[in-house]
Enzyme design. Structure first.
Site, PDB file in Angstrom:
ATOM      1  N   MET A  35      43.098  -5.843 -25.034  1.00 50.12           N
ATOM      2  CA  MET A  35      41.693  -6.021 -24.854  1.00 50.12           C
ATOM      3  C   MET A  35      41.128  -7.353 -25.586  1.00 50.12           C
ATOM      4  O   MET A  35      40.625  -8.158 -25.291  1.00 50.12           O
ATOM      5  CB  MET A  35      40.505  -4.836 -25.368  1.00 50.12           C
ATOM      6  CG  MET A  35      40.675  -3.553 -24.670  1.00 50.12           C
ATOM      7  SD  MET A  35      40.428  -3.787 -22.871  1.00 50.12           S
ATOM      8  CE  MET A  35      38.896  -4.645 -22.653  1.00 50.12           C
ATOM      9  N   GLU A  36      42.048  -7.476 -26.726  1.00 48.73           N
ATOM     10  CA  GLU A  36      41.893  -8.777 -27.365  1.00 48.73           C
ATOM     11  C   GLU A  36      42.451 -10.002 -26.316  1.00 48.73           C
ATOM     12  O   GLU A  36      41.939 -10.935 -26.206  1.00 48.73           O
ATOM     13  CB  GLU A  36      42.792  -8.765 -28.478  1.00 48.73           C
ATOM     14  CG  GLU A  36      42.188  -8.269 -29.566  1.00 48.73           C
ATOM     15  CD  GLU A  36      42.300  -6.614 -29.584  1.00 48.73           C
ATOM     16  OE1 GLU A  36      42.583  -6.076 -28.632  1.00 48.73           O
ATOM     17  OE2 GLU A  36      41.571  -5.994 -30.290  1.00 48.73           O
TER      18      GLU A  36
ATOM     19  N   LEU B 172      34.101   0.677 -27.790  1.00 47.24           N
ATOM     20  CA  LEU B 172      35.082   1.753 -28.443  1.00 47.24           C
ATOM     21  C   LEU B 172      36.424   1.222 -28.871  1.00 47.24           C
ATOM     22  O   LEU B 172      37.245   1.803 -29.044  1.00 47.24           O
ATOM     23  CB  LEU B 172      35.084   2.833 -27.334  1.00 47.24           C
ATOM     24  CG  LEU B 172      33.763   3.504 -26.937  1.00 47.24           C
ATOM     25  CD1 LEU B 172      34.156   4.396 -25.774  1.00 47.24           C
ATOM     26  CD2 LEU B 172      32.909   3.845 -28.192  1.00 47.24           C
ATOM     27  N   CYS B 173      36.579  -0.227 -28.965  1.00 51.63           N
ATOM     28  CA  CYS B 173      37.707  -0.942 -29.253  1.00 51.63           C
ATOM     29  C   CYS B 173      37.823  -0.828 -30.863  1.00 51.63           C
ATOM     30  O   CYS B 173      36.836  -0.929 -31.601  1.00 51.63           O
ATOM     31  CB  CYS B 173      37.645  -2.355 -28.981  1.00 51.63           C
ATOM     32  SG  CYS B 173      38.893  -3.028 -28.069  1.00 51.63           S
TER      33      CYS B 173
ATOM     34  N   ASP C 102      30.914 -23.206 -18.817  1.00 52.73           N
ATOM     35  CA  ASP C 102      29.836 -23.913 -19.633  1.00 52.73           C
ATOM     36  C   ASP C 102      29.732 -25.240 -19.551  1.00 52.73           C
ATOM     37  O   ASP C 102      28.831 -26.029 -19.483  1.00 52.73           O
ATOM     38  CB  ASP C 102      29.787 -23.175 -20.994  1.00 52.73           C
ATOM     39  CG  ASP C 102      28.745 -23.819 -21.805  1.00 52.73           C
ATOM     40  OD1 ASP C 102      27.587 -23.657 -21.389  1.00 52.73           O
ATOM     41  OD2 ASP C 102      28.918 -24.115 -22.996  1.00 52.73           O
TER      42      ASP C 102
END
Lengths: 157, 157, 157, 157, 157, 157
Positions: free
Chosen positions: A112-113, A74-75, A127
């Site tokens: 959010m970013e 929903l961003c 990783d």
């Protein structure tokens, strides 16, 4: 209290920001990844000698900031005007501390970013070091600063 | 000890897995998001009444597993054969506990897919509740199980 | 002289353009793909008879311009307002000459979008003709015009 | 002679490879970017001092290999098993020479993946140095080796 | 009459909207998916009991609106400011009626975003119910409202 | 009867196909777009004269097939081995009939890929003709053939 991402019927929607002002906004988020002391040694020496883990992770974080609206349902898509990601080896964890800073000139904030950039940076460290250490743990992922827009300045305590 | 994601000159590369066997592999990762007690109440009641935060976050996590190779620079693309994400409200945090499980039939493991799913699930919970609580924190992101492939079974202690 | 894509510590970042003016910008890039004379004949006749190689390649280039910020790590996402790609068969190469033009109304230039469009157009021609000619070569990829923004007009000589 | 990417009516299609054998395949592509002597000096010293242009470009190329089927319209998606990108400063250009190597175990070759990796690597060098040198030129983009599959070994002369 | 997506030579291009005004725009599109009566019963009871098909489909539609410019070749990327998707079970079809609403503040309209959202919502319902009913059919996909911009208000009759 | 995309608690998940056989699979889906007679005339003449609407739409559909797992939340990523999209002008609609055929050698079917290809093809026709005709309508989107895999052959009646 209601959550803004749901309408009166409880259905998810992308909130209408059409009438919000286009303002300059910045957000800063942090995270860390803890690891074994041996792993820490390999990573923190890496840049000069065996491979730049932190450089690869930084780039992954920067690119992830641009994918935020693709990942978080929903961003709103936003024209990002700056992303930086700092990685600091911290022997006391032992591990790496991450701070991501994102700016935009837009109608909603960029928390959010910043959080996405910090998270993907940490995941990329995992990783690259997982062949030597599967027990690494990512934590402390949170917003530390948010400025611009109607809701004003937020700073983590 | 050298990191496999760098060659002899210290340059990053995507590791050659051409000669690894195609085997059935599974990985499980967990994470949590801590929040204020009031936020917890809104979210855990949500499904029935005000909006299904956990359902939205679960879906975001499942979709993110499929984007892992796009986000993590040196990750191999893999034909994922299963993804599930469990979200469990935990009043003792207070917050939500997340467990992501990913399977593949391929030449490398799916830890990164499971970690990415768990992380994006947590980020999506943050996104949906951030209007009421900016101080939420994501942590405990780690691999709890990895099975299949030459390196054998790993289980977190 | 320092490169703007790195900070004082030499770490890569996405440059802060928050304070740059939103202006009208255009960039034009060119490239070419050289091929055997027989391949040239197949491609240049194609539209009418055997398949529109140039039409497919043009579309690939236009779509690639929109993916530039996804591909080039430190590129800013931009609201592209126009893309066109011209392909001109040139028997003297023999091959195809490509010119891509991109416009935006934004805070940074669109050279990378034009170069990406021209490159992917050429790569797509290669893809479609590679079954008959593996020795094709792409070259001459460069910016020929850039206008708008503080740094002023640039035209290749 | 007809192009395989078009059917009998001249319409583009993604060629049916369902009946081709799954074999081990490798492709190698090269490219170069020419620049002013001053730009060359900044870039080739960069790693140690001012910023790792070549490291960022290498990573961009590796990631781009994974996006090939998204960029090239009629390319088959393939499970890439290895990507490496070598960048070698060459004072005689002056500029940087690029060689990308891609492997898969699949039903079609990976020339397009290698060419895409080499091209995006070169484009990223352009992006990072364009503030000091707009006249850089990318060329010599071609396949130098292709092995595996029914059509046999191809090596550029 | 000529189509604007092609130039004078008949070549496709992304139309130049650089000089169009940035205005507030909205579009609304609808679609439906028809199914067997048994399938309808499973889906419409789903939310409370067996799984929220409509909730998953709604989210897919919202996310698809953000991918429109990636899917539709000549579509301009736009800063979407609102997306909502309503799904209404309709026993008289039997099936589900879908209405998608998209807003932007930009230089072109958002019909394609609304149509894409509605279409992907319907496709996702198909995906989730296809194990019990392969004969479902999607139809009635059309624009019902378009407002803002020079061409004025359009309302379907 | 339960839907396979939800677990016993009613939570969405990507179904585990790890133990399904890798078999050759094909799916065929159709759709149509209806338009005004004048629009039909422009589009059906287009290829030769004013712009190849059908060629652009065909390519968009082929590329969309490759994006299916990105768009449909619970869809498995699959190594597509063939995609073709036929567009046939039909004066009796008036409009264009679309048939998309997709093949894979994998563990699940490709109905969603075929339906997505057909839908995006139709949406792209809409995009290109919308300046002259906003009232076009897309319908009849359904699976007409599915073969391979345990559930056997399905053919629409």
């Amino acid at each position: 209290m209601a959550l803004t991402h749901f309408d009166a019927e409880g259905d998810a929607h992308m909130v209408d920001v059409s009438d919000k002002a286009v303002t300059s906004r910045v957000a800063k988020a942090e995270s860390y990844i803890k690891m074994a002391a041996d792993t820490f040694d390999i990573i923190s020496e890496g840049r000069a000698k065996k491979g730049d883990v932190l450089g690869v992770a930084r780039l992954a974080g920067i690119m992830a900031a641009k994918r935020t609206a693709d990942l978080i349902p929903l961003c709103h898509p936003l024209p990002i005007t700056k992303v930086s990601v700092e990685l600091t080896p911290d022997a006391s964890l032992p591990g790496v501390r991450i701070v991501a800073t994102v700016k935009t000139t837009g109608q909603t904030g960029v928390e959010m970013e910043a959080l996405t950039a910090a998270s993907v940076t940490a995941l990329t460290v995992y990783d690259m070091a997982k062949a030597v250490d599967k027990a690494m743990e990512i934590g402390g992922t949170r917003v530390v600063l948010k400025e611009g827009g109607k809701s004003g300045r937020y700073e983590a305590t």
